[in-house]
Design a protein around this motif. Structure first.
Motif, PDB file in Angstrom:
ATOM      1  N   LEU A   1      54.971  33.106   4.884  1.00 42.31           N
ATOM      2  CA  LEU A   1      56.241  32.387   5.001  1.00 42.31           C
ATOM      3  C   LEU A   1      56.031  31.005   5.617  1.00 42.31           C
ATOM      4  N   PRO A   2      56.883  30.013   5.234  1.00 44.78           N
ATOM      5  CA  PRO A   2      56.852  28.711   5.911  1.00 44.78           C
ATOM      6  C   PRO A   2      57.078  28.889   7.411  1.00 44.78           C
ATOM      7  N   GLU A   3      56.564  27.964   8.189  1.00 48.21           N
ATOM      8  CA  GLU A   3      56.477  28.142   9.637  1.00 48.21           C
ATOM      9  C   GLU A   3      57.798  28.520  10.295  1.00 48.21           C
ATOM     10  N   LYS A   4      58.865  27.768  10.041  1.00 43.85           N
ATOM     11  CA  LYS A   4      60.093  28.075  10.784  1.00 43.85           C
ATOM     12  C   LYS A   4      60.754  29.362  10.301  1.00 43.85           C
ATOM     13  N   VAL A   5      60.521  29.735   9.039  1.00 40.23           N
ATOM     14  CA  VAL A   5      61.023  31.019   8.551  1.00 40.23           C
ATOM     15  C   VAL A   5      60.220  32.147   9.182  1.00 40.23           C
ATOM     16  N   TYR A   6      58.903  31.965   9.257  1.00 38.86           N
ATOM     17  CA  TYR A   6      58.029  32.949   9.907  1.00 38.86           C
ATOM     18  C   TYR A   6      58.427  33.138  11.373  1.00 38.86           C
ATOM     19  N   ASN A   7      58.646  32.043  12.079  1.00 33.74           N
ATOM     20  CA  ASN A   7      59.015  32.132  13.494  1.00 33.74           C
ATOM     21  C   ASN A   7      60.332  32.883  13.669  1.00 33.74           C
ATOM     22  N   SER A   8      61.292  32.612  12.802  1.00 32.56           N
ATOM     23  CA  SER A   8      62.583  33.279  12.879  1.00 32.56           C
ATOM     24  C   SER A   8      62.435  34.776  12.591  1.00 32.56           C
ATOM     25  N   LEU A   9      61.611  35.125  11.615  1.00 31.96           N
ATOM     26  CA  LEU A   9      61.438  36.533  11.262  1.00 31.96           C
ATOM     27  C   LEU A   9      60.744  37.311  12.389  1.00 31.96           C
ATOM     28  N   THR A  10      59.660  36.773  12.928  1.00 31.46           N
ATOM     29  CA  THR A  10      58.960  37.478  14.000  1.00 31.46           C
ATOM     30  C   THR A  10      59.817  37.567  15.261  1.00 31.46           C
ATOM     31  N   ASP A  11      60.642  36.548  15.505  1.00 33.21           N
ATOM     32  CA  ASP A  11      61.568  36.591  16.641  1.00 33.21           C
ATOM     33  C   ASP A  11      62.583  37.727  16.455  1.00 33.21           C
ATOM     34  N   ALA A  12      63.086  37.880  15.217  1.00 39.29           N
ATOM     35  CA  ALA A  12      64.043  38.968  14.933  1.00 39.29           C
ATOM     36  C   ALA A  12      63.383  40.327  15.097  1.00 39.29           C
ATOM     37  N   LEU A  13      62.131  40.461  14.691  1.00 45.88           N
ATOM     38  CA  LEU A  13      61.411  41.735  14.860  1.00 45.88           C
ATOM     39  C   LEU A  13      61.198  42.051  16.344  1.00 45.88           C
TER      40      LEU A  13
ATOM     41  N   GLU B   1      62.688  45.220  21.193  1.00 41.97           N
ATOM     42  CA  GLU B   1      63.183  45.225  22.574  1.00 41.97           C
ATOM     43  C   GLU B   1      64.500  45.996  22.686  1.00 41.97           C
ATOM     44  N   ARG B   2      65.404  45.766  21.738  1.00 35.33           N
ATOM     45  CA  ARG B   2      66.708  46.456  21.757  1.00 35.33           C
ATOM     46  C   ARG B   2      66.562  47.966  21.653  1.00 35.33           C
ATOM     47  N   ASN B   3      65.593  48.395  20.900  1.00 37.56           N
ATOM     48  CA  ASN B   3      65.435  49.818  20.625  1.00 37.56           C
ATOM     49  C   ASN B   3      64.353  50.474  21.476  1.00 37.56           C
ATOM     50  N   ASN B   4      63.923  49.758  22.521  1.00 39.08           N
ATOM     51  CA  ASN B   4      62.963  50.304  23.492  1.00 39.08           C
ATOM     52  C   ASN B   4      61.708  50.868  22.821  1.00 39.08           C
ATOM     53  N   ILE B   5      61.195  50.137  21.856  1.00 42.68           N
ATOM     54  CA  ILE B   5      59.955  50.525  21.191  1.00 42.68           C
ATOM     55  C   ILE B   5      58.805  49.877  21.949  1.00 42.68           C
ATOM     56  N   SER B   6      57.857  50.686  22.356  1.00 45.49           N
ATOM     57  CA  SER B   6      56.766  50.208  23.192  1.00 45.49           C
ATOM     58  C   SER B   6      55.691  49.536  22.344  1.00 45.49           C
TER      59      SER B   6
ATOM     60  N   PHE C   1      46.398  57.608  18.650  1.00 43.43           N
ATOM     61  CA  PHE C   1      47.027  58.553  17.714  1.00 43.43           C
ATOM     62  C   PHE C   1      47.722  57.757  16.611  1.00 43.43           C
ATOM     63  N   GLU C   2      47.977  58.411  15.501  1.00 49.46           N
ATOM     64  CA  GLU C   2      48.582  57.747  14.346  1.00 49.46           C
ATOM     65  C   GLU C   2      50.013  57.325  14.657  1.00 49.46           C
ATOM     66  N   GLN C   3      50.392  56.140  14.196  1.00 52.29           N
ATOM     67  CA  GLN C   3      51.717  55.588  14.473  1.00 52.29           C
ATOM     68  C   GLN C   3      52.651  55.772  13.276  1.00 52.29           C
ATOM     69  N   ASN C   4      53.919  55.992  13.580  1.00 49.55           N
ATOM     70  CA  ASN C   4      54.949  56.072  12.537  1.00 49.55           C
ATOM     71  C   ASN C   4      55.708  54.753  12.508  1.00 49.55           C
ATOM     72  N   TRP C   5      55.378  53.901  11.540  1.00 51.22           N
ATOM     73  CA  TRP C   5      55.977  52.570  11.502  1.00 51.22           C
ATOM     74  C   TRP C   5      57.347  52.540  10.831  1.00 51.22           C
ATOM     75  N   ASN C   6      57.852  53.707  10.456  1.00 49.69           N
ATOM     76  CA  ASN C   6      59.225  53.759   9.948  1.00 49.69           C
ATOM     77  C   ASN C   6      60.254  53.489  11.046  1.00 49.69           C
ATOM     78  N   ILE C   7      59.798  53.455  12.306  1.00 50.43           N
ATOM     79  CA  ILE C   7      60.718  53.117  13.405  1.00 50.43           C
ATOM     80  C   ILE C   7      61.078  51.631  13.377  1.00 50.43           C
ATOM     81  N   LEU C   8      60.310  50.838  12.652  1.00 50.95           N
ATOM     82  CA  LEU C   8      60.598  49.401  12.563  1.00 50.95           C
ATOM     83  C   LEU C   8      61.668  49.145  11.509  1.00 50.95           C
ATOM     84  N   PRO C   9      62.365  48.005  11.603  1.00 47.66           N
ATOM     85  CA  PRO C   9      63.465  47.725  10.674  1.00 47.66           C
ATOM     86  C   PRO C   9      62.958  47.317   9.290  1.00 47.66           C
TER      87      PRO C   9
END
Length: 340
Positions: A129-141, A146-151, A167-175
């Motif tokens: 992604l272009p820089e400012k779109v990338y920054n916005s996306l990673t900020d949203a992630l 943080e909101r969902n207390n994911i460590s 141990f194996e991670q379940n990445w379905n917890i991400l949006p």
């Protein structure tokens, strides 16, 4: 077609258009050569990427199929994007959302997402992604985590780093990251990419005490390469590149992450493609002409017009005084203004 020495036949297959062939456009792409060899006016090919075979086997699998002539497999479903420029497979992205929250704001528009192009490219791995779109996306992630207390360590989103766990991670917890692709001027469809689409397992050093290692498959573009929907965005889908109809069709695949495909959605308030497509010329190397030749061309035209007017005025005896004034004005040395 490129193969590295000792690569065991791993390389790049020429599936794009001849306009980006190297070392020059006289080199025919592999897919064009297939079409010519079979004397076909109609051609498409499909890719169905599945990802890794298993957590213990890093080899990736998928299906590649060349479709010659009119074929019933070309269903022309509603999930079809128009190829707006024939070099890479260039499309128009209308929006990107994270957990249904749009990245487009007053400071980021859909044109920024498509700056200077948006392409579907199986030869690239990640979502780029272009820089400012990338920054916005990673900020949203980060905010979602943080909101969902994911460590997760804040450095997790740095694509240069590998994060390892015992141990194996379940990445379905991400949006979901959802990408809206223009179908035509007033409609679009959406690709839903769950966490496993953009967080990928990699293999660590055998001596590492942590067995399960992952990397984020989202990166910031360098230079002006724009947005690239790489292989990770194609996994889970069957993607049909129809060279004849100049379209790219999406279908649900039979392997890979549990992706989503939905729509159509309509926006009658604007022409999506005109609104969101980055302004560019029709040829691959046209940017040089745009930046360097056009200003000189327009200056030359202005000087020629001024010279014609001057000659005309000088020939009019009745207006000698006014013509002399024009003559004096036109012979002033032009000044270049440095705007640095």
């Amino acid at each position: 077609m490129f193969f590295k020495n000792n690569s065991e036949w791993q390389g790049l297959l020429g599936l794009a258009y001849t306009g980006i062939s190297r070392p020059d456009k006289s080199v025919k792409s592999w897919i064009d050569a297939v079409m010519d060899a079979n004397d076909q006016a109609s051609l498409a090919f499909s890719l169905e990427l599945c990802g890794m075979i298993s957590n213990n086997n890093s080899n990736h699998i998928g299906n590649f199929d060349v479709i010659l002539g009119n074929n019933e497999r070309l269903n022309h479903t509603k999930f079809v994007a128009n190829i707006i420029r024939e070099w890479f497979y260039d499309i128009t992205i209308f929006d990107i959302t994270v957990d249904n929250q749009s990245l487009t704001t007053s400071s980021i528009t859909c044109r920024d997402i498509n700056n200077d192009k948006s392409i579907i490219d199986s030869g690239s791995t990640n979502l780029i992604l272009p820089e400012k779109v990338y920054n916005s996306l990673t900020d949203a992630l980060c905010k979602y985590v943080e909101r969902n207390n994911i460590s997760l360590n804040p450095d997790f989103w740095n694509t240069k780093d590998t994060s390892c766990f015992d141990f194996e991670q379940n990445w379905n917890i991400l949006p979901n990251i959802s990408i809206s692709i223009a179908r035509d001027a007033n409609s679009y469809f959406i690709l839903d990419l769950p966490g496993p689409s953009y967080v990928k397992q990699v293999f660590s050093d055998e001596n590492s005490p942590l067995k399960y290692c992952y990397k984020v498959a989202i990166e910031k573009s360098t230079g002006n390469i724009g947005t690239i929907l790489g292989a990770v965005t194609m996994e889970g889908f069957k993607v049909i590149f129809n060279r004849t109809s100049k379209t790219i069709e999406y279908q649900k695949g039979h392997c890979g992450p549990n992706v989503g495909l939905r729509g159509l959605y309509y926006d009658t308030n604007c022409d999506i493609i005109q609104k969101c497509s980055f302004k560019k010329l029709s040829t691959y190397d046209g940017n040089f002409f745009d930046r360097n030749i056009l200003p000189i061309f327009f200056i030359t035209v202005i000087i020629m017009v001024a010279a014609i007017v001057l000659v005309f005025l000088l020939k009019k005896g009745k207006e000698n005084s006014w013509a002399s004034h024009v003559f004096i004005s036109m012979n002033r040395t032009p000044q270049l203004i440095n705007e640095d």
